[in-house]
Design an enzyme around this catalytic site. Structure first.
Site, PDB file in Angstrom:
ATOM      1  N   HIS A  18       0.848  -1.204   0.000  1.00 45.78           N
ATOM      2  CA  HIS A  18       0.000   0.000   0.000  1.00 45.78           C
ATOM      3  C   HIS A  18       0.882   1.252   0.000  1.00 45.78           C
ATOM      4  O   HIS A  18       0.622   2.207  -0.747  1.00 45.78           O
ATOM      5  CB  HIS A  18      -0.857   0.063   1.273  1.00 45.78           C
ATOM      6  CG  HIS A  18      -1.914  -0.989   1.384  1.00 45.78           C
ATOM      7  ND1 HIS A  18      -2.094  -1.745   2.519  1.00 45.78           N
ATOM      8  CD2 HIS A  18      -2.860  -1.403   0.507  1.00 45.78           C
ATOM      9  CE1 HIS A  18      -3.110  -2.578   2.352  1.00 45.78           C
ATOM     10  NE2 HIS A  18      -3.588  -2.400   1.119  1.00 45.78           N
ATOM     11  N   LYS A  42     -18.105  -5.845   7.533  1.00 43.65           N
ATOM     12  CA  LYS A  42     -16.887  -6.644   7.648  1.00 43.65           C
ATOM     13  C   LYS A  42     -16.426  -6.676   9.097  1.00 43.65           C
ATOM     14  O   LYS A  42     -16.693  -5.754   9.848  1.00 43.65           O
ATOM     15  CB  LYS A  42     -15.782  -6.019   6.786  1.00 43.65           C
ATOM     16  CG  LYS A  42     -15.660  -6.605   5.399  1.00 43.65           C
ATOM     17  CD  LYS A  42     -14.341  -6.178   4.794  1.00 43.65           C
ATOM     18  CE  LYS A  42     -14.125  -6.746   3.411  1.00 43.65           C
ATOM     19  NZ  LYS A  42     -12.875  -6.232   2.817  1.00 43.65           N
ATOM     20  N   ARG A  91      -1.904  -5.753  -8.414  1.00 40.98           N
ATOM     21  CA  ARG A  91      -0.781  -6.656  -8.152  1.00 40.98           C
ATOM     22  C   ARG A  91      -0.598  -7.665  -9.267  1.00 40.98           C
ATOM     23  O   ARG A  91       0.509  -8.031  -9.621  1.00 40.98           O
ATOM     24  CB  ARG A  91      -0.997  -7.412  -6.835  1.00 40.98           C
ATOM     25  CG  ARG A  91      -0.858  -6.549  -5.616  1.00 40.98           C
ATOM     26  CD  ARG A  91      -1.441  -7.228  -4.427  1.00 40.98           C
ATOM     27  NE  ARG A  91      -2.861  -7.468  -4.620  1.00 40.98           N
ATOM     28  CZ  ARG A  91      -3.699  -7.853  -3.674  1.00 40.98           C
ATOM     29  NH1 ARG A  91      -3.251  -8.099  -2.473  1.00 40.98           N
ATOM     30  NH2 ARG A  91      -4.968  -8.015  -3.923  1.00 40.98           N
ATOM     31  N   SER A 129      -3.088  -7.564   2.904  1.00 37.28           N
ATOM     32  CA  SER A 129      -3.323  -7.456   4.350  1.00 37.28           C
ATOM     33  C   SER A 129      -3.736  -8.814   4.910  1.00 37.28           C
ATOM     34  O   SER A 129      -3.352  -9.182   6.022  1.00 37.28           O
ATOM     35  CB  SER A 129      -4.425  -6.430   4.629  1.00 37.28           C
ATOM     36  OG  SER A 129      -4.035  -5.163   4.178  1.00 37.28           O
TER      37      SER A 129
HETATM   38  O1  PNS Z   1      -8.903  -2.675   0.214  1.00 29.77           O
HETATM   39  P1  PNS Z   1     -10.188  -3.137  -0.422  1.00 29.77           P
HETATM   40  O2  PNS Z   1     -11.017  -3.903   0.590  1.00 29.77           O
HETATM   41  O3  PNS Z   1      -9.964  -3.880  -1.688  1.00 29.77           O
HETATM   42  O4  PNS Z   1     -11.006  -1.794  -0.796  1.00 29.77           O
HETATM   43  C1  PNS Z   1     -12.250  -1.879  -1.447  1.00 29.77           C
HETATM   44  C2  PNS Z   1     -12.893  -0.481  -1.562  1.00 29.77           C
HETATM   45  C3  PNS Z   1     -12.985   0.188  -0.203  1.00 29.77           C
HETATM   46  C4  PNS Z   1     -12.069   0.384  -2.483  1.00 29.77           C
HETATM   47  C5  PNS Z   1     -14.315  -0.694  -2.164  1.00 29.77           C
HETATM   48  O5  PNS Z   1     -14.955  -1.709  -1.461  1.00 29.77           O
HETATM   49  C6  PNS Z   1     -15.193   0.550  -2.144  1.00 29.77           C
HETATM   50  O6  PNS Z   1     -14.940   1.483  -2.866  1.00 29.77           O
HETATM   51  N1  PNS Z   1     -16.218   0.547  -1.274  1.00 29.77           N
HETATM   52  C7  PNS Z   1     -17.137   1.646  -1.105  1.00 29.77           C
HETATM   53  C8  PNS Z   1     -18.547   1.309  -1.670  1.00 29.77           C
HETATM   54  C9  PNS Z   1     -18.588   1.606  -3.154  1.00 29.77           C
HETATM   55  O7  PNS Z   1     -18.472   2.729  -3.576  1.00 29.77           O
HETATM   56  N2  PNS Z   1     -18.707   0.526  -3.990  1.00 29.77           N
HETATM   57  C10 PNS Z   1     -18.709   0.658  -5.442  1.00 29.77           C
HETATM   58  C11 PNS Z   1     -20.050   0.845  -6.021  1.00 29.77           C
HETATM   59  S1  PNS Z   1     -21.085  -0.552  -5.749  1.00 29.77           S
END
Ligand code: PNS
Length: 162
Positions: A18, A42, A91, A129
């Site tokens: 990150h 979560k 990645r 993570s």
């Molecule tokens: O580190 P992660 O868990 O891969 O991050 C995922 C994240 C936070 C980027 C993603 O889940 C997100 O943007 N969540 C907010 C809700 C949202 O806007 N979802 C997309 C439209 S359904």
């Protein structure tokens, strides 16, 4: 107009992968806002406050990086912060399908916000993570994977489990 990018994620906890993306993003955009998702569905290991604090401490040498948390839709948060871009790290090809879906839905919700993908440094291509937590849970060293203060925080979390 200043270029402001949001780098969203769970960061449970922040890894060297990150930090690689955040620091490289900070050389491209005027400001990078690292936004920790406060997802009540979560069960994270670290609270949002702990994740924000670990990010603050590990990015404090980057003057144009700000740490924050958000609820709800990412695109609403991006607009609220007057940002015009989203940064995501990739990645491997396996990340691409999910990230393409996210970028596409975010573009449908607001065409003015661009998603930028950055290839993670090869040496962190296997890192997540979840993997860090799995290793730390069994008290194996994670010093090459996370900053020292994150390793210490993991050690405390898993001190009484096996
Ligand atoms: O580190 P992660 O868990 O891969 O991050 C995922 C994240 C936070 C980027 C993603 O889940 C997100 O943007 N969540 C907010 C809700 C949202 O806007 N979802 C997309 C439209 S359904």
């Amino acid at each position: 107009m200043a270029s402001i990018a949001v780098c969203p994620g769970s960061f449970d906890p922040v890894t060297l992968g990150h930090l690689d993306i955040i620091s490289r993003g900070a050389t491209v955009f005027d400001k990078v806002i690292v936004a920790v998702l406060n997802n009540r569905n979560k069960q994270p290991l670290f609270t949002v406050e702990e994740r924000v604090e670990l990010l603050r401490q590990t990015t404090n040498q980057l003057p144009n990086v700000e740490i924050d948390s958000f609820n709800g839709l990412l695109i609403d948060y991006v607009k609220k912060k007057n940002a015009n871009a989203i940064i995501k790290g990739l990645r491997a090809v396996s990340d691409f399908e999910y990230e393409l879906q996210m970028a596409s839905i975010n573009r449908k919700l607001d065409e003015s916000v661009e998603t930028f993908f950055m290839m993670t440094n090869n040496k962190y291509s296997y890192l997540s993570s979840s993997i860090v937590k799995e290793i730390a849970k069994y008290h194996a060293p994670v010093s090459d994977l996370v900053p020292d203060i994150v390793e210490e925080a993991l050690r405390k979390k898993y001190a009484f489990s096996s």
